[in-house]
Write an enzyme that holds these catalytic residues in place. Structure first.
Site, PDB file in Angstrom:
ATOM      1  N   LYS A 254       0.370 -12.276  14.582  1.00 37.30           N
ATOM      2  CA  LYS A 254      -0.906 -12.727  14.017  1.00 37.30           C
ATOM      3  C   LYS A 254      -1.090 -12.142  12.615  1.00 37.30           C
ATOM      4  O   LYS A 254      -0.560 -11.077  12.320  1.00 37.30           O
ATOM      5  CB  LYS A 254      -2.064 -12.214  14.888  1.00 37.30           C
ATOM      6  CG  LYS A 254      -2.245 -12.931  16.204  1.00 37.30           C
ATOM      7  CD  LYS A 254      -3.450 -12.356  16.958  1.00 37.30           C
ATOM      8  CE  LYS A 254      -3.648 -13.050  18.292  1.00 37.30           C
ATOM      9  NZ  LYS A 254      -3.964 -14.486  18.199  1.00 37.30           N
ATOM     10  N   ARG A 328      -1.613 -18.096  28.545  1.00 38.91           N
ATOM     11  CA  ARG A 328      -1.282 -19.130  29.537  1.00 38.91           C
ATOM     12  C   ARG A 328      -0.076 -18.732  30.382  1.00 38.91           C
ATOM     13  O   ARG A 328       0.043 -19.148  31.530  1.00 38.91           O
ATOM     14  CB  ARG A 328      -1.065 -20.477  28.819  1.00 38.91           C
ATOM     15  CG  ARG A 328       0.091 -20.488  27.859  1.00 38.91           C
ATOM     16  CD  ARG A 328       0.046 -21.690  26.920  1.00 38.91           C
ATOM     17  NE  ARG A 328      -0.992 -21.542  25.890  1.00 38.91           N
ATOM     18  CZ  ARG A 328      -1.281 -22.461  24.975  1.00 38.91           C
ATOM     19  NH1 ARG A 328      -0.623 -23.600  24.951  1.00 38.91           N
ATOM     20  NH2 ARG A 328      -2.230 -22.245  24.079  1.00 38.91           N
TER      21      ARG A 328
HETATM   22  N1  BES Z   1      -5.993 -14.444  22.351  1.00 39.45           N
HETATM   23  C1  BES Z   1      -5.688 -15.575  21.553  1.00 39.45           C
HETATM   24  C2  BES Z   1      -6.865 -16.552  21.416  1.00 39.45           C
HETATM   25  C3  BES Z   1      -8.076 -16.019  20.694  1.00 39.45           C
HETATM   26  C4  BES Z   1      -8.212 -16.192  19.334  1.00 39.45           C
HETATM   27  C5  BES Z   1      -9.094 -15.396  21.389  1.00 39.45           C
HETATM   28  C6  BES Z   1      -9.321 -15.718  18.673  1.00 39.45           C
HETATM   29  C7  BES Z   1     -10.214 -14.915  20.729  1.00 39.45           C
HETATM   30  C8  BES Z   1     -10.337 -15.074  19.370  1.00 39.45           C
HETATM   31  C9  BES Z   1      -4.524 -16.352  22.155  1.00 39.45           C
HETATM   32  O1  BES Z   1      -3.574 -15.594  22.820  1.00 39.45           O
HETATM   33  C10 BES Z   1      -3.816 -17.058  21.033  1.00 39.45           C
HETATM   34  O2  BES Z   1      -3.326 -16.389  20.165  1.00 39.45           O
HETATM   35  N2  BES Z   1      -3.825 -18.380  21.066  1.00 39.45           N
HETATM   36  C11 BES Z   1      -3.205 -19.165  20.075  1.00 39.45           C
HETATM   37  C12 BES Z   1      -2.456 -20.266  20.764  1.00 39.45           C
HETATM   38  C13 BES Z   1      -1.581 -21.064  19.845  1.00 39.45           C
HETATM   39  C14 BES Z   1      -0.435 -20.230  19.337  1.00 39.45           C
HETATM   40  C15 BES Z   1      -1.071 -22.259  20.620  1.00 39.45           C
HETATM   41  C16 BES Z   1      -4.293 -19.738  19.162  1.00 39.45           C
HETATM   42  O3  BES Z   1      -5.341 -20.129  19.666  1.00 39.45           O
HETATM   43  O4  BES Z   1      -4.093 -19.764  17.954  1.00 39.45           O
HETATM   44 ZN    ZN Z   2      -2.039 -14.819  21.584  1.00 39.63          ZN
END
Ligand code: BES
Ligand code: ZN
Ligand code: ZN
Length: 475
Positions: A254, A328
């Site tokens: 990230k 997931r």
């Molecule tokens: N934990 C994150 C989602 C999230 C983002 C929760 C911001 C709270 C605040 C999750 O694991 C994630 O990173 N999801 C990705 C999925 C994508 C790579 C398909 C996302 O939402 O960008």
């Molecule tokens: Zn994530």
């Protein structure tokens, strides 16, 4: 205890909180506490606030407006906000007369007042020195049960909120497991922790894959609350919560801005633990099982890579195209595990799953994904009641085409950068298979938000009251 429920307060108050619904002020109470010989021209609209000082006695009187029927689900926030502001004024010995409250107002008042005492400075070196306010809620005997119930709910929420706000150098998967174990011991539900070795034996390969880049091994926490005397084999409700103790994104790392907020990526887990704790505290007559797969998603030579193919508890294979879509993966194992081993009649999972859900619904509502209309409608109604709003998004098969993999049974990332919250839900559905009464709640936008109660984002405790209402309805 900083909040007392009593029919006859011992200590003398320096402050009295008088709260009334719109146009329903009680003249007798205002006269008794404020010494006013006339009714002030206040309407008591939602959140309206005035501070008066008694002309003779040394006493501060706060008048708080509770608004109309449409404001009812937010009542707890009015109380929390009012006392949160007052705390800065130093020592506080507060009395709250409640004999004129309805059950609904009293319930929300106790929750809000208890939450107003939350102290976020748990790691401040002068944290111990700050004076704790004393709040006494003055109730009638006949209000005792409802007030005590509300206090149990608030304590369950506050514990879960504190866990979410705990930094991830302290809160690893084992720490989340210890929290659940301590709660189970204190309130009467069983907690079994499957450690990494057990996860290997069982074949929980997706959970292990997510955790393999961390020094803190993954665990799966299994909690069960059964009403006393129950011989039930199958729980009426199964709960699964995403327990990522910190989400760096893994090798699909990230951006660093705001990454610290990812300590809250176990808010689904906290909601499940908190809801089961509340059920046990209130001795509800429902059999419920909770499963929390917990792992840290770290960057390391041992971390899984984009493109890796991993196994899962279900036996299905997964092509991991983005290691940041880790929630997931662990939920797939959690859901398969609870279905195979506990066969719950109804099943709900909660997860801070996608940024896409935040883009869609903002910080106002969680997404609900289910093919079961009744579950969607019931949960929607309960969410409105307790100010934990949810909004339904579709589960049409068309979205599944984007999740098909050439090399494995499914991939963890959609081919198109659209409808991410829905394709994530479709991924989960692939592991839930034919369960007829499953709902997924994406709480990414509502679990950890900005508020008037802190300088930065903090936990909201979202989900606990919603699940509690659902359990009461089933039980
Ligand atoms: N934990 C994150 C989602 C999230 C983002 C929760 C911001 C709270 C605040 C999750 O694991 C994630 O990173 N999801 C990705 C999925 C994508 C790579 C398909 C996302 O939402 O960008
Ligand atoms: Zn994530
Ligand atoms: Zn995550």
């Amino acid at each position: 205890m900083p909040l007392h429920l009593t029919t006859s307060p011992a200590e003398k108050a320096d402050t009295v909180l008088l709260a009334f619904k719109k146009d329903q002020a009680n003249e007798g109470l205002i006269k008794e506490y404020a010494g006013l010989e006339y009714m002030p021209d206040l309407s008591f609209a939602a959140k309206e606030q005035h501070i008066l000082y008694h002309p003779g006695q040394k006493r501060r009187i706060i008048l708080l407006g509770l608004g109309e029927e449409k404001d009812a689900s937010k009542l707890y926030l009015f109380f929390r906000s009012c006392i949160h502001q007052l705390k800065t004024k130093g020592n506080l010995v507060l009395h709250v007369p409640t004999s004129h409250f309805t059950d609904e107002v009293l319930y929300n008042a106790v929750i809000g007042l208890r939450k107003s005492l939350i102290n976020n400075g748990m790691y401040r070196t002068n944290g111990q020195k700050t004076e704790e306010p004393e709040i006494t809620v003055v109730i009638d005997e006949k209000q005792s049960e409802i007030a005590h119930e509300a206090l149990h709910v608030a304590e369950s929420q506050i514990g879960a909120m504190k866990l979410i706000d705990t930094p991830s150098n302290i809160k690893n998967p084992a720490y989340i497991a210890s929290y659940a174990q301590a709660s189970g011991k204190a309130h009467g539900f069983t907690v079994k922790v499957l450690d990494a070795q057990k996860l290997e034996e069982l074949g929980m390969k997706a959970l292990l894959a997510v955790g393999q880049g961390s020094d803190s091994p993954p665990v799966c926490i299994v909690m069960e609350y059964k009403p006393s005397g129950s011989t039930s084999q199958k729980p009426a409700l199964g709960l699964v919560g995403k327990g990522i103790s910190f989400d760096t994104g893994g090798i699909s790392i990230k951006p660093s801005a705001n990454m610290g907020f990812m300590k809250s990526d176990m808010s689904g887990a906290a909601a499940v633990i908190g809801a089961i704790e509340a059920a046990a505290r209130l001795q509800l007559s429902i059999h419920v099982v909770g499963v929390v797969p917990a792992a840290e998603n770290s960057v390391d030579a041992k971390s899984m890579r984009p493109g890796d193919v991993i196994g899962s508890y279900s036996g299905k294979t997964i092509e991991v195209l983005d290691t940041d879509a880790e929630g997931r993966l662990i939920l797939a194992d959690g859901l398969s595990y609870i279905i195979k081993n506990h066969k719950p009649e109804h099943l709900i999972d909660l997860a801070t799953l996608t940024g896409s859900c935040i883009a869609t619904l903002g910080n106002v509502a969680a997404g609900i994904f289910t093919k079961n209309d009744q579950m969607a409608n019931v949960l929607f109604g309960l969410g409105e009641k307790v100010n934990e709003r949810i909004w339904r998004l579709p589960m049409w098969e068309d979205y599944m085409t984007e999740m098909q993999s050439d090399i494995a049974d499914i991939k963890n990332l959609s081919s198109k950068p659209v409808a991410g919250a829905i394709t994530a839900a479709k991924f989960l559905e692939f592991f839930v298979e034919e369960h007829q009464s499953w709902a997924h709640l994406d709480i990414a936008g509502v679990a950890f938000t900005e508020s008037e109660f802190a300088r930065t984002r903090t936990s909201t405790g979202f989900g606990i009251r919603l699940l509690l209402e659902y359990m009461k309805m089933l039980g």
